[in-house]
Design an enzyme around this catalytic site. Structure first.
Site, PDB file in Angstrom:
ATOM      1  N   CYS A   1      40.649 -15.487   3.684  1.00 38.91           N
ATOM      2  CA  CYS A   1      39.672 -14.428   3.935  1.00 38.91           C
ATOM      3  C   CYS A   1      40.368 -13.066   4.000  1.00 38.91           C
ATOM      4  CB  CYS A   1      38.947 -14.705   5.237  1.00 38.91           C
ATOM      5  SG  CYS A   1      37.803 -13.419   5.724  1.00 38.91           S
TER       6      CYS A   1
ATOM      7  N   GLU B   1      31.396 -25.115   3.253  1.00 41.87           N
ATOM      8  CA  GLU B   1      30.574 -23.906   3.301  1.00 41.87           C
ATOM      9  C   GLU B   1      29.625 -23.924   4.495  1.00 41.87           C
ATOM     10  OE1 GLU B   1      32.788 -22.578   0.405  1.00 41.87           O
ATOM     11  OE2 GLU B   1      31.321 -21.405   1.516  1.00 41.87           O
TER      12      GLU B   1
ATOM     13  N   HIS C   1      31.243 -22.628   7.574  1.00 44.84           N
ATOM     14  CA  HIS C   1      31.215 -21.168   7.726  1.00 44.84           C
ATOM     15  C   HIS C   1      29.894 -20.707   8.325  1.00 44.84           C
ATOM     16  CE1 HIS C   1      35.058 -20.542   5.942  1.00 44.84           C
ATOM     17  NE2 HIS C   1      34.707 -20.953   4.736  1.00 44.84           N
TER      18      HIS C   1
END
EC number: 3.4.24.-
Length: 697
Positions: free
Chosen positions: A161, A330, A333
């Protein structure tokens, strides 16, 4: 502008390297699972299954129980009509064949399989090593294939990130201040509360086409993926429940070929404009059959149960366990889990939230802590999806919903609609308002073609005269001969000459066999039989015609995309032309010989190998249709023009039980015309004779 900036900074770039995209390092062995009886004390546990497997010379017993809460009781399926109308269905789905369990009484060795097709298909872990099990085709003895799942050196290209810790903290503060549903739970009790994720999935058009335009197959795929995701989320006491599935069966409703960052924003905007709060969901993901370079997925951080509860996953693999891992990452997240860093551990080399793709099934200590900071503030996670309700059924929204015959929108729009009235019922005299078999508010007559065959491997469909819907698209079964020496495969007649023309233009053709022999045995980017994400595979002699396509007589080079390279080499006065394929490119290799291409008599190319055409298992045979037709992809007989389905044994007009009734043959129509003409002539003669008789008298 500031608001737009804030919204854009409210996501986490969950970018993975494709290094480690699920693959099999080798075929471990062929096994025959043996069913064994499970007992707990003196009683047989209801619903549990156990099988004995001999893997690597050791006997293992897998014990499984049915997975509950996999799909909601009021599961919603959205599709689109050919005119773009959103169609809502409450679809019945078989959900009693999905299992979770463990190996050899080790609760830390997960088993995630389904038995929906009478065999075992899924993943299991033995001593920290992950395996994929699947049924062996063409077996009558319950044989299965067991592969070792190998992710290679997954750390060789990590993607992390780009947001700093300070920016992430600011995002979290902004999210919490705007969270509409907050519920503070005492720390000591938070883990005892079972959570439910109401999961909404959208499949893009490419994935629908890839799955042979079959809605049922898409649903089955999603259930396998969600079953796999649940295997990961069991450890955090969370059920992921598939409550809604939308399939973009007509077209994509956003441009999925942009950058993945733009696609995520556009998808979330589309979701809010299309549904808003009308469909209850905690997380919504778009699954696309589209490559994004190094990125396999992207999701907003810690936005579960908010308007930005969105994610995008690239699903180029057909391995359901691989797709489930991407989706689970995903979804992590969305739960607030960041990528694992220094100090994050789960007892394995890598954990599920590593910044690169792994096969790890476990969350790290960091993921647990990050999830806690979110789930204690989201009351939506404690709603039971079985009570799912939707208030989408609203007349006037141009969406044809359950209980409606049509929906023309507002009153002004309905005044212009000849078929539908403002109360969502058909106008007097109207039989239909939309559909390929609807014209001028009336059903088209039986035998009217509603979908012509696209090519020689396709089959036509006809209206039945009593419905506005055209029958589902069917085509010739895989393996049926086409264009001389070719075979139909997935509705296409794959031939090397045609593939060369598609790449290099008219005039080009498949090269001499020496090009295939010399190039595809090099094992480089211009000649190979596939790759293992780190090395190219050299073709065996028997497989050289199934490797990279080799062309000749290339007159003019067409303009290709940026990442594609044209290569030519001379052998024995022959110029061999081909395309390269780079590691890290996640789109299909257009230079690979297409699956289904004929190799030799009764042999075809599948996955860069020459295999017998007998691998195309079919329950439909010439004897079944009495040599008077062909088989379609649903294993039903499509009869010739003078024979009647389903078995082509009696005289009829052709077609199949899937195609709708074909039109009356022209020859029959001519006979009717001839008979009518003869009758008219006879009547005229009789009248003349009668008149003559009266006059003579």
């Amino acid at each position: 502008m500031f608001l737009k900036f804030c919204l854009w900074t409210m996501f986490f770039f969950s970018a993975w390297s494709p290094i480690g995209h699920a693959k099999y390092s080798s075929l471990l062995e062929v096994v025959t699972p043996l069913r064994v009886t499970v007992t707990r004390g003196n009683n047989i546990s209801p619903g549990w299954l156990s099988y004995s497997l001999n893997i690597g010379g050791q006997r293992h017993i897998i014990t499984m129980k049915p997975k509950k809460n996999l799909i909601s009781r009021n599961f919603l399926l959205f599709t689109y009509s050919d005119q773009g109308d959103l169609l809502e269905q409450h679809h019945f789905v078989q959900n009693d064949c999905y299992y979770h369990g463990y190996v050899d009484e080790d609760l830390e060795s997960p088993v995630i399989v389904n038995t929906c097709f009478g065999s075992l298909q899924g993943t299991l872990e033995i001593n920290g090593t992950s395996y994929e099990i699947m049924p062996k085709s063409s077996t009558s003895t319950f044989e299965h294939l067991v592969y070792k799942m190998d992710s290679g050196d997954s750390e060789s290209s990590p993607m992390r990130c780009g947001l700093s810790e300070e920016e992430t903290a600011q995002q979290t503060k902004l999210q919490e201040s705007n969270a509409p549903t907050l519920l503070q739970i005492p720390y000591e009790n938070w883990w005892t509360h079972h959570r439910f994720i109401e999961y909404f999935v959208v499949l893009d058009h490419k994935q629908y086409v890839h799955r042979n335009n079959n809605i049922t197959t898409c649903i089955q795929d999603m259930l396998q993926i969600v079953n796999g995701v649940n295997g990961y989320y069991l450890q955090i006491d969370t059920d992921v429940v598939l409550t809604t599935l939308e399939v973009w069966n007509e077209k994509n409703y956003i441009n999925v070929e942009l950058s993945i960052f733009k696609v995520l924003g556009d998808f979330c905007t589309w979701k809010q404009n299309m549904f808003g709060n009308r469909i209850r969901h905690d997380i919504i993901h778009l699954l696309v059959r589209q490559g994004y370079g190094l990125y396999l997925g992207l999701a907003y951080l810690a936005d579960v149960c908010t308007p930005y509860n969105c994610g995008v996953s690239s699903v180029l693999s057909d391995v359901m366990s691989d797709m489930a891992h991407i989706v689970a990452h995903e979804m992590g997240h969305n739960f607030g889990m960041k990528h694992d860093g220094i100090g994050c551990t789960c007892g394995l080399k890598d954990c599920l939230m590593a910044p690169y793709k792994t096969n790890s099934p476990k969350f790290s200590n960091c993921s647990y802590e990050e999830m806690y900071s979110v789930v204690t503030k989201r009351s939506c996670l404690y709603d039971i999806p079985e009570a799912l309700v939707t208030n989408l059924t609203v007349c006037g929204n141009k969406v044809v919903e359950e209980g409606e015959q049509c929906d023309c929108g507002n009153s002004e729009s309905c005044l212009q609609d000849p078929c539908c009235s403002s109360d969502c019922v058909l106008k007097p005299g109207a039989q239909c308002a939309f559909g390929l078999c609807c014209k001028n508010c009336q059903f088209l007559k039986a035998g009217t073609v509603c979908r012509k065959e696209k090519n020689e491997c396709d089959l036509p469909e006809w209206c039945n005269g009593t419905s506005a819907e055209c029958p589902g698209d069917v085509y010739k079964a895989d393996g049926i001969p086409c264009s001389g020496e070719g075979y139909c495969y997935k509705m296409e007649c794959h031939q090397r000459d045609e593939q060369c023309r598609k790449i290099f233009g008219n005039g080009s053709r498949s090269a001499d066999e020496i090009c295939y022999m010399e190039m595809n045995r090099q094992g480089d980017r211009f000649g190979n039989c596939g790759n293992d994400s780190s090395t190219y595979r050299t073709c065996q002699i028997a497989d050289v015609l199934c490797g990279q396509i080799q062309c000749e007589n290339v007159i003019q080079l067409p303009q290709r995309r940026n990442h594609e390279t044209v290569h030519y080499t001379h052998f024995s006065n022959i110029t061999c032309w081909t395309m390269d394929y780079h590691f890290g490119i996640t789109i299909d290799d257009i230079g690979a010989v297409s699956d289904g291409t004929a190799y030799a008599p009764d042999h075809i190319c599948v996955d860069r190998k020459c295999v017998s055409k007998s691998v195309l298992v079919s329950n439909c045979s010439p004897q079944l249709y009495h040599m008077q037709g062909i088989c379609n992809n649903k294993q039903h007989c499509h009869c010739g023009v003078t024979w009647k389905p389903p078995d082509c044994q009696k005289r009829g007009h052709g077609g199949s039980i899937d195609s709708g009734p074909p039109p009356l043959p022209l020859s029959h129509s001519k006979w009717i015309v001839y008979i009518l003409i003869v009758l008219d002539v006879c009547i005229v003669i009789i009248i003349y004779l009668f008149s003559f008789y009266k006059l003579s008298k």
